[in-house]
Design a protein around this motif. Structure first.
Motif, PDB file in Angstrom:
ATOM      1  N   PRO A 223       0.799  -1.032  -0.088  1.00 24.11           N
ATOM      2  CA  PRO A 223       0.065  -0.045  -0.169  1.00 24.11           C
ATOM      3  C   PRO A 223       0.816   1.089  -0.142  1.00 24.11           C
ATOM      4  O   PRO A 223       2.135   1.400   0.321  1.00 24.11           O
ATOM      5  CB  PRO A 223      -0.884  -0.118   1.240  1.00 24.11           C
ATOM      6  N   GLY A 224       0.187   2.455  -0.441  1.00 21.72           N
ATOM      7  CA  GLY A 224       1.185   3.535  -0.879  1.00 21.72           C
ATOM      8  C   GLY A 224       0.634   4.447  -1.822  1.00 21.72           C
ATOM      9  O   GLY A 224      -0.393   4.128  -2.493  1.00 21.72           O
ATOM     10  N   GLY A 225       1.486   5.446  -2.019  1.00 21.16           N
ATOM     11  CA  GLY A 225       1.110   6.237  -3.051  1.00 21.16           C
ATOM     12  C   GLY A 225       1.981   7.639  -3.063  1.00 21.16           C
ATOM     13  O   GLY A 225       3.072   7.584  -2.525  1.00 21.16           O
ATOM     14  N   HIS A 226       1.630   8.466  -3.713  1.00 19.36           N
ATOM     15  CA  HIS A 226       2.123   9.882  -3.704  1.00 19.36           C
ATOM     16  C   HIS A 226       2.283  10.689  -2.776  1.00 19.36           C
ATOM     17  O   HIS A 226       1.311  10.840  -1.983  1.00 19.36           O
ATOM     18  CB  HIS A 226       1.840  10.645  -5.184  1.00 19.36           C
ATOM     19  N   LEU A 227       3.346  11.212  -2.290  1.00 16.10           N
ATOM     20  CA  LEU A 227       3.660  12.370  -1.131  1.00 16.10           C
ATOM     21  C   LEU A 227       3.059  13.464  -1.553  1.00 16.10           C
ATOM     22  O   LEU A 227       3.565  14.052  -2.791  1.00 16.10           O
ATOM     23  CB  LEU A 227       5.183  12.179  -0.971  1.00 16.10           C
ATOM     24  N   GLU A 228       1.962  14.019  -0.769  1.00 18.07           N
ATOM     25  CA  GLU A 228       1.511  15.390  -1.418  1.00 18.07           C
ATOM     26  C   GLU A 228       2.270  16.577  -0.679  1.00 18.07           C
ATOM     27  O   GLU A 228       3.127  16.349   0.206  1.00 18.07           O
ATOM     28  CB  GLU A 228       0.210  15.257  -0.595  1.00 18.07           C
ATOM     29  N   PHE A 229       2.009  17.892  -1.742  1.00 19.27           N
ATOM     30  CA  PHE A 229       2.835  18.963  -0.818  1.00 19.27           C
ATOM     31  C   PHE A 229       2.737  18.845   0.517  1.00 19.27           C
ATOM     32  O   PHE A 229       1.469  19.205   1.165  1.00 19.27           O
ATOM     33  CB  PHE A 229       2.401  19.880  -1.818  1.00 19.27           C
ATOM     34  N   GLY A 230       3.509  19.485   1.385  1.00 21.48           N
ATOM     35  CA  GLY A 230       3.333  19.703   2.646  1.00 21.48           C
ATOM     36  C   GLY A 230       3.135  18.628   3.620  1.00 21.48           C
ATOM     37  O   GLY A 230       3.278  18.754   4.934  1.00 21.48           O
ATOM     38  N   GLU A 231       3.025  17.227   3.188  1.00 16.49           N
ATOM     39  CA  GLU A 231       2.935  16.071   3.891  1.00 16.49           C
ATOM     40  C   GLU A 231       4.213  15.424   4.458  1.00 16.49           C
ATOM     41  O   GLU A 231       4.854  15.446   3.813  1.00 16.49           O
ATOM     42  CB  GLU A 231       1.850  15.171   3.144  1.00 16.49           C
ATOM     43  N   SER A 232       4.106  14.815   5.575  1.00 11.41           N
ATOM     44  CA  SER A 232       5.158  14.244   6.128  1.00 11.41           C
ATOM     45  C   SER A 232       5.104  12.718   5.727  1.00 11.41           C
ATOM     46  O   SER A 232       4.019  12.222   5.018  1.00 11.41           O
ATOM     47  CB  SER A 232       5.318  14.023   7.638  1.00 11.41           C
ATOM     48  N   ILE A 233       6.071  12.045   5.530  1.00  7.73           N
ATOM     49  CA  ILE A 233       6.222  10.789   4.994  1.00  7.73           C
ATOM     50  C   ILE A 233       5.405   9.754   5.838  1.00  7.73           C
ATOM     51  O   ILE A 233       4.496   9.099   5.396  1.00  7.73           O
ATOM     52  CB  ILE A 233       7.766  10.265   5.010  1.00  7.73           C
ATOM     53  N   GLU A 234       5.477  10.041   7.156  1.00  6.37           N
ATOM     54  CA  GLU A 234       4.349   9.144   7.935  1.00  6.37           C
ATOM     55  C   GLU A 234       2.692   9.698   7.994  1.00  6.37           C
ATOM     56  O   GLU A 234       2.198   8.682   7.874  1.00  6.37           O
ATOM     57  CB  GLU A 234       5.156   9.417   9.383  1.00  6.37           C
ATOM     58  N   GLN A 235       2.372  10.912   7.701  1.00 10.51           N
ATOM     59  CA  GLN A 235       1.398  11.204   7.421  1.00 10.51           C
ATOM     60  C   GLN A 235       0.833  10.639   6.086  1.00 10.51           C
ATOM     61  O   GLN A 235      -0.377  10.073   5.897  1.00 10.51           O
ATOM     62  CB  GLN A 235       1.024  12.786   7.312  1.00 10.51           C
ATOM     63  N   CYS A 236       1.612  10.651   5.104  1.00  7.52           N
ATOM     64  CA  CYS A 236       1.205  10.032   3.755  1.00  7.52           C
ATOM     65  C   CYS A 236       1.022   8.497   3.939  1.00  7.52           C
ATOM     66  O   CYS A 236       0.017   7.929   3.485  1.00  7.52           O
ATOM     67  CB  CYS A 236       2.365  10.392   2.555  1.00  7.52           C
ATOM     68  N   ALA A 237       1.863   7.861   4.848  1.00  6.84           N
ATOM     69  CA  ALA A 237       1.820   6.349   5.144  1.00  6.84           C
ATOM     70  C   ALA A 237       0.315   6.019   5.687  1.00  6.84           C
ATOM     71  O   ALA A 237      -0.335   5.204   4.967  1.00  6.84           O
ATOM     72  CB  ALA A 237       2.798   6.024   5.841  1.00  6.84           C
ATOM     73  N   ARG A 238       0.101   6.800   6.438  1.00  8.57           N
ATOM     74  CA  ARG A 238      -1.300   6.516   7.499  1.00  8.57           C
ATOM     75  C   ARG A 238      -2.403   6.898   6.596  1.00  8.57           C
ATOM     76  O   ARG A 238      -3.334   6.016   6.396  1.00  8.57           O
ATOM     77  CB  ARG A 238      -1.136   7.279   8.502  1.00  8.57           C
ATOM     78  N   ARG A 239      -2.113   8.179   5.892  1.00  5.41           N
ATOM     79  CA  ARG A 239      -3.501   8.177   4.839  1.00  5.41           C
ATOM     80  C   ARG A 239      -3.636   7.331   3.707  1.00  5.41           C
ATOM     81  O   ARG A 239      -4.614   6.910   3.424  1.00  5.41           O
ATOM     82  CB  ARG A 239      -2.948   9.503   4.226  1.00  5.41           C
ATOM     83  N   GLU A 240      -2.420   6.825   3.205  1.00  5.95           N
ATOM     84  CA  GLU A 240      -2.666   6.041   1.950  1.00  5.95           C
ATOM     85  C   GLU A 240      -3.139   4.605   2.375  1.00  5.95           C
ATOM     86  O   GLU A 240      -4.041   3.926   1.750  1.00  5.95           O
ATOM     87  CB  GLU A 240      -1.248   5.946   1.309  1.00  5.95           C
ATOM     88  N   VAL A 241      -2.597   3.989   3.446  1.00  9.08           N
ATOM     89  CA  VAL A 241      -3.288   2.656   4.077  1.00  9.08           C
ATOM     90  C   VAL A 241      -4.443   2.696   4.357  1.00  9.08           C
ATOM     91  O   VAL A 241      -5.322   1.747   4.153  1.00  9.08           O
ATOM     92  CB  VAL A 241      -2.199   2.358   5.248  1.00  9.08           C
ATOM     93  N   LEU A 242      -4.865   3.766   4.938  1.00 12.46           N
ATOM     94  CA  LEU A 242      -6.248   3.972   5.366  1.00 12.46           C
ATOM     95  C   LEU A 242      -7.161   4.143   4.236  1.00 12.46           C
ATOM     96  O   LEU A 242      -8.250   3.447   3.998  1.00 12.46           O
ATOM     97  CB  LEU A 242      -6.517   5.348   6.262  1.00 12.46           C
ATOM     98  N   GLU A 243      -6.770   4.837   3.230  1.00 12.14           N
ATOM     99  CA  GLU A 243      -7.727   5.058   1.875  1.00 12.14           C
ATOM    100  C   GLU A 243      -7.468   3.800   1.078  1.00 12.14           C
ATOM    101  O   GLU A 243      -8.721   3.368   0.388  1.00 12.14           O
ATOM    102  CB  GLU A 243      -6.976   6.184   1.021  1.00 12.14           C
ATOM    103  N   GLU A 244      -6.684   3.021   1.069  1.00 12.38           N
ATOM    104  CA  GLU A 244      -6.570   1.882   0.174  1.00 12.38           C
ATOM    105  C   GLU A 244      -7.379   0.432   1.084  1.00 12.38           C
ATOM    106  O   GLU A 244      -7.583  -0.370   0.330  1.00 12.38           O
ATOM    107  CB  GLU A 244      -5.257   1.436  -0.243  1.00 12.38           C
ATOM    108  N   THR A 245      -7.096   0.508   2.158  1.00 15.26           N
ATOM    109  CA  THR A 245      -7.310  -0.933   3.027  1.00 15.26           C
ATOM    110  C   THR A 245      -8.274  -0.670   4.084  1.00 15.26           C
ATOM    111  O   THR A 245      -8.860  -1.834   4.653  1.00 15.26           O
ATOM    112  CB  THR A 245      -5.868  -1.569   3.583  1.00 15.26           C
ATOM    113  N   GLY A 246      -8.384   0.303   4.623  1.00 11.83           N
ATOM    114  CA  GLY A 246      -9.379   0.690   5.675  1.00 11.83           C
ATOM    115  C   GLY A 246      -8.611   0.301   7.164  1.00 11.83           C
ATOM    116  O   GLY A 246      -9.303   0.444   8.074  1.00 11.83           O
ATOM    117  N   LEU A 247      -7.355  -0.077   7.098  1.00 11.28           N
ATOM    118  CA  LEU A 247      -6.519  -0.395   7.930  1.00 11.28           C
ATOM    119  C   LEU A 247      -6.085   1.003   8.759  1.00 11.28           C
ATOM    120  O   LEU A 247      -5.454   1.740   7.883  1.00 11.28           O
ATOM    121  CB  LEU A 247      -5.700  -1.309   7.994  1.00 11.28           C
TER     122      LEU A 247
END
Length: 135
Positions: free
Chosen positions: A37-61
């Motif tokens: 799971p994962g995706g593109h890093l958005e402007f101003g987003e931390s790597i950890e924020q991106c990881a949490r957001r992408e996993v939640l959006e893709e898997t619900g976890l």
């Protein structure tokens, strides 16, 4: 040589009981390969924020204990990606396919026995000897 700039991706090694979560990709570059799971890093987003957001959006976890890992630098499918990898734990819940246009199914696998073919950035770090500390 192309004038396109490299993109920054974040790949999340979600770990539970020694297994990692992979999805069978479809509809985007890397279709037919297994990826994290994962995706593109958005402007101003931390790597950890991106990881949490992408996993939640893709898997619900929801993931915890996000720690930075390695990176890859790949040119494939006519694109150039620098992918930043993180490892995280997921203590409960089962992944759901929340983006069916991008993922066929999710599965849990041993790092030593990953399915093939792998999405290029994941194959690159695995072949370079990367091993998530949580597996």
């Amino acid at each position: 040589m192309t004038s396109q700039s490299p993109r920054v991706g974040v790949g999340v090694v979600v770990v539970r009981e020694g297994l990692v979560l992979l999805g069978l990709r479809q509809g985007a570059h890397g279709a037919g390969t297994w990826g994290l799971p994962g995706g593109h890093l958005e402007f101003g987003e931390s790597i950890e924020q991106c990881a949490r957001r992408e996993v939640l959006e893709e898997t619900g976890l929801e993931i915890q204990e996000v720690s930075r890992g390695t990176y890859s630098n790949d040119v494939f499918d006519g694109k150039h990606y620098v992918t930043l990898f993180v490892a995280a734990r997921c203590k409960s819940g089962e992944p759901r396919v929340l983006e069916p246009d991008k993922c066929v199914r999710w599965g849990w696998f041993r790092w030593s026995d990953l399915p093939s073919p792998l999405f290029q950035p994941l194959a690159s770090v695995r072949d370079a000897g990367y091993r998530p500390v949580a597996t």
